[in-house]
Design an enzyme around this catalytic site. Structure first.
Site, PDB file in Angstrom:
ATOM      1  N   THR A 156       5.304  -2.145  -4.563  1.00  0.00           N
ATOM      2  CA  THR A 156       5.005  -2.958  -5.739  1.00  0.00           C
ATOM      3  C   THR A 156       5.862  -4.214  -5.663  1.00  0.00           C
ATOM      4  OG1 THR A 156       4.667  -0.926  -6.986  1.00  0.00           O
ATOM      5  CG2 THR A 156       4.866  -2.961  -8.248  1.00  0.00           C
ATOM      6  N   LYS A 211      -1.889  -3.578 -10.131  1.00  0.00           N
ATOM      7  CA  LYS A 211      -0.737  -2.668 -10.184  1.00  0.00           C
ATOM      8  C   LYS A 211       0.278  -3.102 -11.239  1.00  0.00           C
ATOM      9  CE  LYS A 211       2.427   0.298  -8.927  1.00  0.00           C
ATOM     10  NZ  LYS A 211       2.378   1.674  -9.419  1.00  0.00           N
ATOM     11  N   LYS A 246      12.250  -3.203 -11.960  1.00  0.00           N
ATOM     12  CA  LYS A 246      11.623  -4.205 -11.085  1.00  0.00           C
ATOM     13  C   LYS A 246      10.165  -4.428 -11.508  1.00  0.00           C
ATOM     14  CE  LYS A 246       9.557  -2.792  -7.632  1.00  0.00           C
ATOM     15  NZ  LYS A 246       8.884  -2.281  -6.431  1.00  0.00           N
TER      16      LYS A 246
HETATM   17  P1  NAD Z   1      12.441   4.655  -2.307  1.00  0.00           P
HETATM   18  O1  NAD Z   1      13.624   3.787  -2.571  1.00  0.00           O
HETATM   19  O2  NAD Z   1      12.545   6.119  -2.517  1.00  0.00           O
HETATM   20  O3  NAD Z   1      11.931   4.446  -0.793  1.00  0.00           O
HETATM   21  C1  NAD Z   1      12.008   3.227  -0.113  1.00  0.00           C
HETATM   22  C2  NAD Z   1      12.600   3.496   1.258  1.00  0.00           C
HETATM   23  O4  NAD Z   1      12.631   2.266   1.981  1.00  0.00           O
HETATM   24  C3  NAD Z   1      14.042   4.014   1.196  1.00  0.00           C
HETATM   25  O5  NAD Z   1      14.101   5.284   1.838  1.00  0.00           O
HETATM   26  C4  NAD Z   1      14.848   2.944   1.937  1.00  0.00           C
HETATM   27  O6  NAD Z   1      15.906   3.484   2.703  1.00  0.00           O
HETATM   28  C5  NAD Z   1      13.772   2.322   2.809  1.00  0.00           C
HETATM   29  N1  NAD Z   1      14.113   0.978   3.262  1.00  0.00           N
HETATM   30  C6  NAD Z   1      14.617  -0.061   2.560  1.00  0.00           C
HETATM   31  N2  NAD Z   1      14.768  -1.141   3.358  1.00  0.00           N
HETATM   32  C7  NAD Z   1      14.342  -0.784   4.599  1.00  0.00           C
HETATM   33  C8  NAD Z   1      14.246  -1.452   5.848  1.00  0.00           C
HETATM   34  N3  NAD Z   1      14.641  -2.727   5.999  1.00  0.00           N
HETATM   35  N4  NAD Z   1      13.776  -0.777   6.893  1.00  0.00           N
HETATM   36  C9  NAD Z   1      13.381   0.532   6.780  1.00  0.00           C
HETATM   37  N5  NAD Z   1      13.454   1.228   5.610  1.00  0.00           N
HETATM   38  C10 NAD Z   1      13.921   0.572   4.541  1.00  0.00           C
HETATM   39  O7  NAD Z   1      11.263   4.039  -3.169  1.00  0.00           O
HETATM   40  P2  NAD Z   1       9.882   4.767  -3.560  1.00  0.00           P
HETATM   41  O8  NAD Z   1      10.032   5.412  -4.882  1.00  0.00           O
HETATM   42  O9  NAD Z   1       9.381   5.534  -2.383  1.00  0.00           O
HETATM   43  O10 NAD Z   1       8.978   3.466  -3.804  1.00  0.00           O
HETATM   44  C11 NAD Z   1       8.522   2.673  -2.716  1.00  0.00           C
HETATM   45  C12 NAD Z   1       7.610   1.595  -3.267  1.00  0.00           C
HETATM   46  O11 NAD Z   1       6.486   2.211  -3.931  1.00  0.00           O
HETATM   47  C13 NAD Z   1       8.292   0.711  -4.321  1.00  0.00           C
HETATM   48  O12 NAD Z   1       7.851  -0.611  -4.175  1.00  0.00           O
HETATM   49  C14 NAD Z   1       7.850   1.318  -5.636  1.00  0.00           C
HETATM   50  O13 NAD Z   1       7.872   0.377  -6.698  1.00  0.00           O
HETATM   51  C15 NAD Z   1       6.449   1.791  -5.289  1.00  0.00           C
HETATM   52  N6  NAD Z   1       5.974   2.925  -6.092  1.00  0.00           N
HETATM   53  C16 NAD Z   1       6.811   3.973  -6.382  1.00  0.00           C
HETATM   54  C17 NAD Z   1       6.319   5.036  -7.155  1.00  0.00           C
HETATM   55  C18 NAD Z   1       7.212   6.217  -7.534  1.00  0.00           C
HETATM   56  O14 NAD Z   1       6.809   7.028  -8.388  1.00  0.00           O
HETATM   57  N7  NAD Z   1       8.383   6.396  -6.898  1.00  0.00           N
HETATM   58  C19 NAD Z   1       4.990   5.028  -7.580  1.00  0.00           C
HETATM   59  C20 NAD Z   1       4.160   3.965  -7.209  1.00  0.00           C
HETATM   60  C21 NAD Z   1       4.667   2.912  -6.467  1.00  0.00           C
END
Ligand code: NAD
Length: 318
Positions: free
Chosen positions: A96, A172, A247
């Site tokens: 997102t 979204k 965010k």
């Molecule tokens: P999260 O923080 O659990 O996962 C993101 C991962 O990206 C982390 O494990 C982090 O270590 C990794 N990361 C960061 N920088 C990196 C890089 N340079 N190289 C490799 N890995 C890297 O977040 P999430 O909850 O999985 O959410 C991910 C995305 O999906 C976000 O944009 C969030 O807004 C969106 N989202 C989340 C949900 C939810 O319920 N958690 C639902 C819909 C959308």
């Protein structure tokens, strides 16, 4: 079967990649966090060290990264996806992000002769586990959208082509703004019901078939022992962190400023998330906003003394 690169194996990327593996694809994943990478490896992802390793010969490359700055960092620069991807690799960002970042991804991809689709998701970690996510696709090229539909199918309950570049992200942001306003309504209702002496499960059953029903109420109810899999059942450890909610809500409010749309309820939701962050709770679950409704700031199901150092580490990372 395809070879799929995946950057970001966190709360969403972890379970999503498992479904691609189960569908027979080879998934090569990268994550900076060793714990996230190890968990994905357990689910059958081939963990590699660099974006370049993941991209080699890939049919598609997905990103699932916390914030716009992470997306720009992973796609841009000499070691980024745009510099390294091959023309046949379809690029899909499920993160997102703000509209400008999504449009930047589309224009940079085109400038590099690459194909990009914005592909944000809704459904939370429960939807990721249950492969019932809603995908909102944005892009001009019908062939890219068709290919995107095939790649996301093992993870999806519903897939919508929302329009041109950035249209998936637009859908979204508006959706999630409604979600966080809904979280506030659910939080206040749940705490009022508690203080009025109602049994939490009985009240939840009433709302579930009444006019207070909502997705967060059904999935994220902030009182323990009602849903069983909500953050409230796990000391409010994040399924969707305060930081990520802040965010999303901030990006929606920003879009409101850009378009002139007045969003007082979203601004209130944003201020509540900011309050939790100021209390050092950014890594906890966003349904902790229920704490702000409680008369003395305590919340049934939340014991701050149990907060793990991993939650603090998570906050430092994002
Ligand atoms: P999260 O923080 O659990 O996962 C993101 C991962 O990206 C982390 O494990 C982090 O270590 C990794 N990361 C960061 N920088 C990196 C890089 N340079 N190289 C490799 N890995 C890297 O977040 P999430 O909850 O999985 O959410 C991910 C995305 O999906 C976000 O944009 C969030 O807004 C969106 N989202 C989340 C949900 C939810 O319920 N958690 C639902 C819909 C959308």
């Amino acid at each position: 079967m395809s070879t799929i690169a995946w950057i970001g194996l966190g709360h969403m990327g972890g379970p999503m990649t498992a479904h691609l593996v189960a569908a027979g694809h080879t998934v090569r994943g990268v994550d900076l966090n060793p714990a996230a990478a190890a968990a994905a490896a357990q689910r059958g992802v081939e963990v590699v060290a660099t974006v370049a390793d993941a991209l080699r010969g890939a049919d598609a490359c997905f990103t699932s990264l916390p914030k716009p700055e992470h997306v720009r960092a992973v796609y841009g620069g000499p070691a980024g996806i745009f510099a390294l991807a091959e023309p046949q690799t379809l690029l899909l960002d499920t993160s997102t992000v703000d509209i400008e970042t999504s449009r930047w991804c589309h224009s940079e991809a085109a400038a590099h002769g690459l194909h990009f689709v914005d592909a944000p998701i809704s459904g939370g970690t429960a939807g990721a586990e249950a492969h019932s996510l809603t995908f909102m696709l944005g892009g001009d090229d019908d062939a890219d959208i068709s290919r995107a539909r095939e790649f996301v199918a093992p993870m999806a309950g519903s897939v919508f082509a929302c329009g041109g570049p950035g249209a998936g992200v637009a859908a979204k942001l508006a959706n999630n703004m409604m979600l966080f306003i809904g979280v506030m309504a659910m939080s206040e209702g749940s705490q009022l019901a508690e203080k009025l002496g109602l049994d939490a499960k009985v009240f939840w059953d009433v709302v579930n078939v009444s006019s207070g029903f909502s997705w967060p109420q059904r999935t994220w109810y902030p009182v323990p022992g009602v849903i069983g899999t909500a953050a409230s059942d796990d000391n409010f450890d994040a399924t969707f962190s305060v930081d990520l909610a802040r965010k999303d809500c901030g990006l929606a409010v920003q879009a409101g400023h850009t378009t002139g749309v007045r969003l007082p309820a979203a601004e209130l939701a944003l201020s509540q998330l900011d309050t939790l962050i100021a209390e050092g709770l950014g890594a906890k679950d966003c349904t902790l906003v229920a704490k702000l409704a409680s008369p003395d700031g305590t919340l049934r199901g939340y014991d701050p003394s149990l907060d793990s150092s991993s939650a603090i580490a998570e906050e430092a990372r994002t």
